[in-house]
Design a protein around this motif. Structure first.
Motif, short mmCIF file in Angstrom:
data_model
loop_
_atom_site.label_atom_id
_atom_site.label_comp_id
_atom_site.label_asym_id
_atom_site.label_seq_id
_atom_site.Cartn_x
_atom_site.Cartn_y
_atom_site.Cartn_z
N GLY A 32 0.81 -1.22 0.00
CA GLY A 32 0.00 0.00 0.00
C GLY A 32 0.84 1.26 0.00
N MET A 33 0.43 2.21 0.82
CA MET A 33 1.06 3.52 0.84
C MET A 33 2.56 3.45 1.15
SD MET A 33 -1.14 5.73 -0.02
CE MET A 33 -2.91 5.96 -0.17
N THR A 34 2.93 2.53 2.04
CA THR A 34 4.33 2.43 2.43
C THR A 34 5.20 2.00 1.26
OG1 THR A 34 3.52 1.76 4.59
CG2 THR A 34 5.85 1.45 4.17
N GLY A 35 4.74 0.98 0.56
CA GLY A 35 5.48 0.52 -0.62
C GLY A 35 5.51 1.59 -1.69
N LEU A 36 4.36 2.23 -1.88
CA LEU A 36 4.29 3.29 -2.89
C LEU A 36 5.25 4.44 -2.55
CD1 LEU A 36 2.98 4.56 -5.39
CD2 LEU A 36 1.08 5.33 -3.94
N THR A 37 5.38 4.72 -1.26
CA THR A 37 6.31 5.78 -0.84
C THR A 37 7.74 5.43 -1.25
OG1 THR A 37 4.88 6.37 1.01
CG2 THR A 37 7.17 7.08 1.15
N GLY A 40 14.41 -0.57 -0.06
CA GLY A 40 15.61 -1.37 -0.34
C GLY A 40 15.33 -2.44 -1.37
N GLN A 41 14.21 -3.14 -1.19
CA GLN A 41 13.88 -4.22 -2.13
C GLN A 41 13.51 -3.67 -3.51
OE1 GLN A 41 11.69 -7.69 -0.31
NE2 GLN A 41 11.16 -6.10 1.18
N ILE A 42 12.79 -2.57 -3.50
CA ILE A 42 12.38 -1.98 -4.77
C ILE A 42 13.60 -1.47 -5.54
CG2 ILE A 42 11.07 -0.08 -5.81
CD1 ILE A 42 9.03 -0.43 -3.46
N ARG A 63 16.57 -2.68 -5.46
CA ARG A 63 17.23 -3.85 -6.05
C ARG A 63 16.46 -4.35 -7.27
NH1 ARG A 63 21.98 -4.98 -5.28
NH2 ARG A 63 21.97 -5.69 -3.13
N LEU A 64 15.14 -4.44 -7.12
CA LEU A 64 14.32 -4.96 -8.23
C LEU A 64 14.33 -4.02 -9.43
CD1 LEU A 64 11.42 -6.35 -6.02
CD2 LEU A 64 12.84 -7.73 -7.58
N LEU A 65 14.59 -2.75 -9.19
CA LEU A 65 14.68 -1.80 -10.30
C LEU A 65 16.10 -1.69 -10.86
CD1 LEU A 65 12.40 1.13 -8.99
CD2 LEU A 65 11.85 -0.57 -10.76
N GLY A 66 17.01 -2.51 -10.32
CA GLY A 66 18.32 -2.59 -10.95
C GLY A 66 19.45 -1.82 -10.27
N ALA A 67 19.25 -1.43 -9.02
CA ALA A 67 20.34 -0.74 -8.32
C ALA A 67 21.59 -1.61 -8.33
CB ALA A 67 19.93 -0.42 -6.88
N GLY A 68 22.75 -0.95 -8.35
CA GLY A 68 24.00 -1.70 -8.27
C GLY A 68 24.20 -2.17 -6.85
#
Lengths: 344, 344
Positions: free
Chosen positions: B130-135, B166-168, B170-175
């Motif tokens: 929800g809002m937390t993930g969206l943030t 943190g997880q997002i 990584r999933l979006l391709g952070a080094g």
């Protein structure tokens, strides 16, 4: 003048706090024959700018520090007196970055012919028609995303970048333009000559209180040349979505004490503010767009300017110091006095 | 449970420093018959979030302060037990912002039916789904303009937004992904469960030194939930062009002392950095894009989570306080304990 001898100012030591005369050395260098592709230029004006203080330190920065024992680089404008390059006939007016020397002899690739605007003094190409004006333009447009109607606050508004930025803001459609400066005379100039709606002397009272009084409906854009207290004051009065272009922090350049940041950074979150630092190097692609605007504005008589001119390359260090202490109005340049003898 | 009586927590006084029990009052309100278009919802979980502290103060902020003598609003999820609206049949699971009450009866327009993801506990819709993930998503993408390969530093990384961000990232391709947290247990969780490359305990040494050691090649993006020392440390190690999303400054929310800002703001200029504060309200248009990503990630088993669940609406104030003191790992929610009796 014998143009085969170049008088140059070099960085001799890294200043701690305010630079002192001993941190610099003056050298005279005998220039050899021109190599193919080289030109020899006698400078008419050299630029002294706040960013130069940063480059005197060894710290990691956006551009390499000045080298010790090397001639101070920076903007300068002069005329070609000898040429081994077809693109630069003798008499051409050229801009370059070879800095603090009266005569420069280098490969022609390091120079740019100035497309002169009729009626514009050459020194202005180091100022409002050149990098200084471009800095104001870039800060307002690409960095702070100013839109017509915005209330714009400019700190150090009577300085070189400040006088440019204030006028450009107005010409781009700013609603209210507010400025700060360090003397009452400069403050008067801002409202009387440069069209500011409000201005205050940041040395005559707390910046927070003075800015709040000058901006009763808040500010949308902040163009910062000073840093310190000014940034804190701006964070107080920013409207939601406010944007700052951080161009200079001259307040702290020569400080050896801990520079304490704003106490109200949390406003950035609650009001959705953005602060963006910039140096011109990342925005040089906007130069053609700026030149087009500025040529039209200048030709139409819409651009006011002041210059503070110091004579003699031997006074370049003093000029830099007094500029950082606020002795200038508008752009500070050093006129290499010999020019008149040789060229005119 | 008699669902016609609603127990609600109201703000009774504006806290100075840390909120205290006396700043709140518990009231019981008898709900009348449903008016046409209304629904009655029994809450299962209510959300406690750091931003709520800001709304307890009267100061100008992005959203109106909580009213004194009014029930605390905020995210909550529950089930419809009575309905006078065709769109919300009894049994529907709904999200709303009516906050700290066990039973809510309002016009159906204030509720949203939850599109349930199979296998997801309801409380997650107040958190990472929800809002937390969206943030976290908004901060990394729209605010900090993260690009694949970026080194990302997240402060307060074991908190609700932190574990999501943190997880997002990584999933979006952070080094490289680096996090800070306030206990050794949380630090271990970051590297062991959440895939961080490096993490440190910000209470066990100077943040500046620990971050510099964890980020020998600098950082490109900083997602800040903590403020204060963390921002200063990030400004030290930012690579040129670095970008910060300022989401929270929990370090200072309950402080009554002057919050001194970073001493190295000048790095913003020399390195061309940007700091951008944000609150979710300005970015709600990204919710569909986020939901699409998050549903895919969650369904594929790529999302880890922790929750800290406190039982009983009477403990909501304690939950908020302990969350601001760092007692939670992941999202803190309050379970309105009566639910099990009524619904299941």
């Amino acid at each position: 003048m014998i143009t085969s001898i170049s008088t140059q100012i070099q960085l001799a030591a890294r200043p701690v706090g305010w630079p002192r005369p001993n941190d610099f050395a003056t050298v005279q260098i005998e220039l050899g024959e021109l190599a193919p592709g080289q030109i020899r230029v006698v400078n008419e004006f050299i630029s002294v700018d706040p960013y130069m203080r940063g480059r005197m330190s060894a710290a990691k920065s956006y551009s390499a520090p000045f080298g010790l024992g090397e001639t101070m680089t920076g903007g300068a404008i002069g005329r070609v007196v000898e040429s081994a390059s077809d693109a630069f006939p003798v008499g051409s007016v050229v801009l370059h970055q070879f800095g603090w020397r009266d005569v420069v002899q280098e490969d022609a690739a390091g120079f740019k012919v100035v497309p002169e605007i009729p009626g514009a003094p050459l020194s202005l190409y180091l100022g409002i028609l050149g990098m200084t004006g471009l800095t104001g333009y870039v800060g307002l447009t690409a960095v702070a995303n100013m839109v017509p109607g915005d209330t714009v606050f400019i700190s150090g508004a009577a300085g070189a970048v400040g006088t440019a930025a204030g006028q450009i803001a107005r010409l781009l459609g700013a609603g209210r333009v507010i400025g700060s400066a360090g003397t009452d005379e400069k403050v008067a100039l801002l409202t009387e000559k440069y069209g500011y709606d409000a201005a205050f002397n940041y040395k005559s009272g707390p910046v927070r209180e003075q800015l709040a009084a000058a901006a009763p409906e808040g500010i949308d854009v902040f163009f910062d040349n000073v840093g310190g207290e000014h940034l804190e004051a701006a964070l107080d009065v920013f409207n939601p979505g406010g944007r700052a272009a951080l161009c200079g922090a001259i307040a702290g350049y020569n400080s050896t004490e801990r520079k304490v940041g704003p106490d109200n950074m949390v406003n950035m979150i609650t009001r959705g503010l953005s602060l963006k630092g910039f140096t011109l190097g990342s925005y040089l692609d906007l130069a053609p767009e700026f030149n087009e605007h500025m040529t039209a504005w200048f030709t139409a008589g819409k651009i006011a300017y002041d210059e503070t001119v110091v004579d003699g390359i031997g006074n370049a260090v003093d000029a830099l110091l007094s500029m950082m202490q606020g002795a200038n109005t508008g752009k500070m340049v050093v006129r290499t006095a010999v020019m008149a003898d040789v060229i005119r």
